[in-house]
Design a protein around this motif. Sequence first.
Motif: not given
Lengths: 222, 314
Positions: A78-79, A103, A117, A150, A153-157, A185-188, B1-4, B7, B227-228
Amino acid sequence: MIQLHNVCMSYQRDATALSGISAKISKGEFVFLTGVSGAGKSTLLKLLYGALKPTRGQVVIDGVNITKLPPSQLPALRRKIGVVFQDFKLLPSRTVLENVAITLEVLGWGKKDINKRVYHILKQVGLEHKINSTPIRLSGGEQQRVAMARALVNDPKLILADEPTGNLDEESKERVFAILKEANVRGSTVVVATHDRRLIENSHKRFIVLDKGHVTEDSDAS
Amino acid sequence: MPREKAAKRPKLAREGVTGRLHYFVERAFINIRQNVLVNVLSIVTIALAFLILSLFLLVYVNLERVTASWSDRVQITAYFDRELSSGEVTDLTGKIRAIHGTLDVGYISREEAFRRFYGRLKGQESLLEGVSPEILPSSIEIRLKRDSRDSQSVATYVTRLRQFPEIKEVQYGEEWVKRFDDFMNLIRFAGALVGGFIVLAVIFIVANTIKLTIYSRKDELELMGLVGATRMFIKAPFLIEGMIQGVAGVALALLVLTGAYMAFLHNADIFSGIGIMESGLVFLPLSHLAALLFGGAALGFMGSLASLKKFIAL
């Protein structure tokens, strides 16, 4: 990123929510799940973040078959996933900062890094000036953006959003969609459940149509 | 698309047991601050429950003290049919002191017995004119330790005394000792019964109060899981919060009890007429206070643990 193999889900014996769903979503894709209310969109999302287990079939997320995942390993999965819930699930007693920080707290981040962050992500969603407000003082659109912050915030996959534009005005809808596109666009990988046909048509993204628990159309396949 | 680049994950702030514990305690206090009303209500309810328990303990401790002081009357007198020599007295009192349960031993010579008798006949001393001390027997008076004053122990003690050939007769108020013993047993039984009911009620009230506190935050529990957060991460602050509530509740109860006790002492004159004050009232001993605080913490912890099991299903 996501593989569904003949997934079936029944809440009760004669109430089938999903039936024989098979689909593949690649890393970095942006996909809409659409269909009328009760089609099974939310159920499918719940299966993806492990809130439900399918009655039959396999759900593989980022190489992990979550149908066979022991409960102790579910938090780690889940993380990697950011979820935007239909009802936001914001904690009314906590400030915007604290709601988004959850998170990162779970990930073990330190206070200073969390504050930095969270401020950064709130700036991205245009809510940095509301950082110390409680959710009850925010409009529906603002609450939605806090819920998104939320989740992001941690740029999840993987980002799963359940009706993120429901009950929002056009301007807020645009803003929310833009945030999701930016994350993509950032990859998620982004999966959005929505019944907003106009949003799908304007986006030119892949969509999967569900009806009574069956996939009736997949734009990628056509 | 490549992942940037995601964080950048900073160095974790809560590594190690101490770091984690620090976070959980800090989180528990933040939770209390954020849910101040629910926590205050919970602490006050726990305080009321523990006030009843600590009041009962205070009454019980003092009642036991009063009744225990009555047992000072338990005294054994062993009579001789002749005056003992000082060597015999030293030898015999030494042997009696060696018997388990002996507190002190005193030899009463015929002269001493006569003087006491004479003293009791104030105004009627003439009755003893021409009477010599020889008509009275010499004796030994024995007082027993508190834990040897029950009828069984006294009877065993007397049996051992009777084995000394110098002793002709032993008196110890058998009936009174037995009645006192029965009374003490009744007090203890009633205390255990009432105390048991109160403890059960306190457990029930505290567990349910904490359950309601946790129930009011079930959304938070659910979200943490989504949220894990691991079970430990979700539970730990709630368990600490439960302990804080328990300790705070007991502390509040003891504060109120202390105030009530001081007020009672302040108005002691009113009660001295019914003899309550003569035995010297005492507050709860430190061991009881510590036990109550520990009990509060343990109940808070257990109450939270039991409630969390119902709400956390990861």
